[in-house]
Design an enzyme around this catalytic site. Structure first.
Site, PDB file in Angstrom:
ATOM      1  N   ASP A  76       2.475   1.998   3.313  1.00 33.79           N
ATOM      2  CA  ASP A  76       3.457   1.032   3.839  1.00 33.79           C
ATOM      3  C   ASP A  76       4.878   1.481   3.515  1.00 33.79           C
ATOM      4  O   ASP A  76       5.801   1.215   4.269  1.00 33.79           O
ATOM      5  CB  ASP A  76       3.306  -0.361   3.204  1.00 33.79           C
ATOM      6  CG  ASP A  76       1.922  -0.928   3.342  1.00 33.79           C
ATOM      7  OD1 ASP A  76       1.242  -0.570   4.314  1.00 33.79           O
ATOM      8  OD2 ASP A  76       1.530  -1.730   2.472  1.00 33.79           O
ATOM      9  N   HIS A 122       0.882  -1.176   0.000  1.00 33.65           N
ATOM     10  CA  HIS A 122       0.000   0.000   0.000  1.00 33.65           C
ATOM     11  C   HIS A 122       0.917   1.223   0.000  1.00 33.65           C
ATOM     12  O   HIS A 122       2.029   1.159   0.524  1.00 33.65           O
ATOM     13  CB  HIS A 122      -0.825   0.109   1.275  1.00 33.65           C
ATOM     14  CG  HIS A 122      -1.668  -1.068   1.624  1.00 33.65           C
ATOM     15  ND1 HIS A 122      -1.184  -2.175   2.258  1.00 33.65           N
ATOM     16  CD2 HIS A 122      -3.002  -1.274   1.488  1.00 33.65           C
ATOM     17  CE1 HIS A 122      -2.169  -3.028   2.473  1.00 33.65           C
ATOM     18  NE2 HIS A 122      -3.283  -2.514   2.020  1.00 33.65           N
ATOM     19  N   ASP A 137      -0.686 -12.476   2.375  1.00 35.41           N
ATOM     20  CA  ASP A 137      -1.295 -11.432   3.202  1.00 35.41           C
ATOM     21  C   ASP A 137      -1.439 -12.025   4.604  1.00 35.41           C
ATOM     22  O   ASP A 137      -2.539 -12.279   5.090  1.00 35.41           O
ATOM     23  CB  ASP A 137      -2.640 -11.008   2.610  1.00 35.41           C
ATOM     24  CG  ASP A 137      -3.140  -9.713   3.241  1.00 35.41           C
ATOM     25  OD1 ASP A 137      -2.491  -9.247   4.194  1.00 35.41           O
ATOM     26  OD2 ASP A 137      -4.162  -9.190   2.780  1.00 35.41           O
ATOM     27  N   ASP A 195      -4.723 -13.745  -2.089  1.00 35.09           N
ATOM     28  CA  ASP A 195      -4.088 -13.361  -0.834  1.00 35.09           C
ATOM     29  C   ASP A 195      -4.085 -14.617   0.025  1.00 35.09           C
ATOM     30  O   ASP A 195      -5.116 -15.049   0.551  1.00 35.09           O
ATOM     31  CB  ASP A 195      -4.838 -12.219  -0.146  1.00 35.09           C
ATOM     32  CG  ASP A 195      -4.295 -10.858  -0.562  1.00 35.09           C
ATOM     33  OD1 ASP A 195      -3.491 -10.805  -1.503  1.00 35.09           O
ATOM     34  OD2 ASP A 195      -4.678  -9.856   0.072  1.00 35.09           O
TER      35      ASP A 195
END
Ligand code: XLS
Ligand code: NI
Ligand code: NI
Length: 438
Positions: A102, A99, A337, A294
């Site tokens: 991040d 992201h 994830d 994910d």
């Protein structure tokens, strides 16, 4: 500088290895069903769980010990980039995902955020060139900052909507600069708590407008990534709009977005929606919408997104079964994830967790390939639906049958076919047999 000085490169040593820092099943160059494991699995590291998160939960602060934590602000962000490439190299992970927040601090204005992103993205770009690592996908975090309390694409505040659009615009530019294979939308706060204050139709229409703007802008700047939406039924909001695969596909179809998007499916989100992961993959697959995964797992005793590393071989087998039946994930891949538990606070745990996850998926791949090769379920399913291949059943499938013709047939059918057993227990036992034998 080495950020993970106690761990070297992780290599494949086979199922009998007692070395915790070795792959037992993930052998990147091993060929399974015509492709190497590396080509099938396209593993990715989630930047947020591996480098940004520190183990805090609603009841306690960070526990993780990370060597880049001695820095602050942009220095910390830069150190994380170096740590990221060291980790990807040692773990033999070909891809990563992030992201915007991040990788770079937001600073005190959007302008400052843009400039921080530019600095870090230049570093990432250099790292990618020297290492050959690739960006599986990037996304804009439009849920952490308090401004997104009412949503981003579905907010009631037009200025917040504009801010979200500005983050998406930058995200697409970053994706283009780094050659991202996909661009993801996960609607963290795209949902609602109570209808008493909510214009449901406007919120969903506006979300679709934002997606269209993203598609148009990507075209304008020549960014040819695959767009993905990641469904999740709840958390943080009570009613998330992208509830599950089926809901998201019908949203995309309604707003004429289905040609531009596929789905990024997450195992733990399937659990929260009351589905198995393989159900979500199957729904996406039969609709041509299976994009990327994910990879994590939830805890059946806990009702939230625990994002554990995937360790369940039954699940990974059935997941890879769908992936193989889909002829792969195309531009997509398998992104962990997943986060280490906050009690597993040492940097070494990041390696042990990824090894566990990659081995679980590698084993699942091998079992799934064998199940498909031997047509274990295919032959059974073919036979189960054989009545639709001839006679009245074939008329139904071809569209020739009407209610009248079916009624006429039923009225004159003196010997209807008897139902046959579903043989579920036998089939599940066969699955066990393949998992244990392979
Ligand atoms: C949260 C989501 C998130 C997305 C990316 O539950 O899984 O991590 O994958 O925004
Ligand atoms: Ni996710
Ligand atoms: Ni999640």
């Amino acid at each position: 500088m080495a950020y993970f000085e106690n761990v070297g490169k992780i290599a494949y040593e086979g199922s009998r290895s007692t070395n915790p820092y070795a792959f037992k099943f993930y052998n990147p160059q091993e060929v399974v069903a015509g492709k190497t494991m590396e080509e099938h699995l396209r593993f990715a590291m989630a930047y947020w769980h591996t480098l940004t998160a520190g183990g805090s939960d609603p009841f306690g602060t960070d526990t993780a010990v990370r060597s880049w934590d001695k820095y602050d602000g942009m220095d910390k962000a830069k150190a994380r980039v170096e740590a990221a490439f060291e980790f990807l190299d040692k773990m033999n992970l070909p891809f990563f995902c992030f992201h915007d927040i991040d990788i770079a601090p937001e600073g005190s204005s959007l302008r400052e955020f843009y400039s921080n992103i530019d600095t870090i993205v230049d570093l990432i770009s250099q790292g990618m060139k020297t290492s050959g690592k690739k960006l599986l996908w990037n996304t804009a975090n439009m849920f952490t900052n308090p401004r997104f309390m009412h949503g981003a694409g579905s907010t009631c505040n037009a200025d917040v909507y504009a801010h979200a659009a500005a983050q998406v615009k930058k995200g697409l530019e970053v994706g283009k600069q780094l050659g991202a294979e996909n661009y993801v939308f996960w609607g963290g706060r795209e949902g609602y708590e109570t209808l008493l204050n909510t214009d449901l139709k406007l919120e969903m229409d506006n979300m679709a407008r934002l997606f269209h703007m993203a598609v148009d802008y990507a075209k304008e700047i020549g960014f040819d990534a695959q767009f993905l939406i990641e469904p999740k039924p709840k958390e943080p909001t009570k009613h998330q709009y992208d509830f599950d695969a089926a809901t998201t596909i019908s949203f995309l179809q309604k707003y004429d977005l289905d040609k531009h998007f596929k789905l990024n499916l997450e195992a733990n989100h399937a659990t929260l929606a009351g589905h198995t992961f393989e159900h979500e993959l199957r729904v996406a697959r039969i609709n041509g919408m299976l994009g990327s995964l994910d990879a994590n797992q939830g805890d059946m005793l806990l009702g939230w997104d625990t994002d554990e590393f995937p360790l369940n071989i039954y699940d990974s087998t059935l997941t890879l079964y769908e992936v193989l039946k889909n002829d792969g994930l195309g531009k997509g891949g398998i992104n962990f994830d997943a986060k280490v538990r906050r009690q597993s606070f040492e940097p070494e745990d990041l390696f042990l967790a990824h090894i566990a996850g990659m081995d679980t998926y590698a084993k699942g791949l091998k079992v799934a390939a064998k199940l498909i090769e031997d047509r274990v379920f295919d032959d059974f399913i073919d036979k189960r639906y054989a009545s639709f291949k001839e006679g009245i059943g074939a008329d139904v499938v071809s569209g020739k049958a009407t209610l009248a013709s079916l009624a006429e047939y039923a009225l004159n059918n003196e010997n209807p076919r008897r139902n046959e057993s579903s043989r579920q227990e036998l089939l599940k036992a066969k699955l066990n047999q393949y998992i244990l034998a392979e």
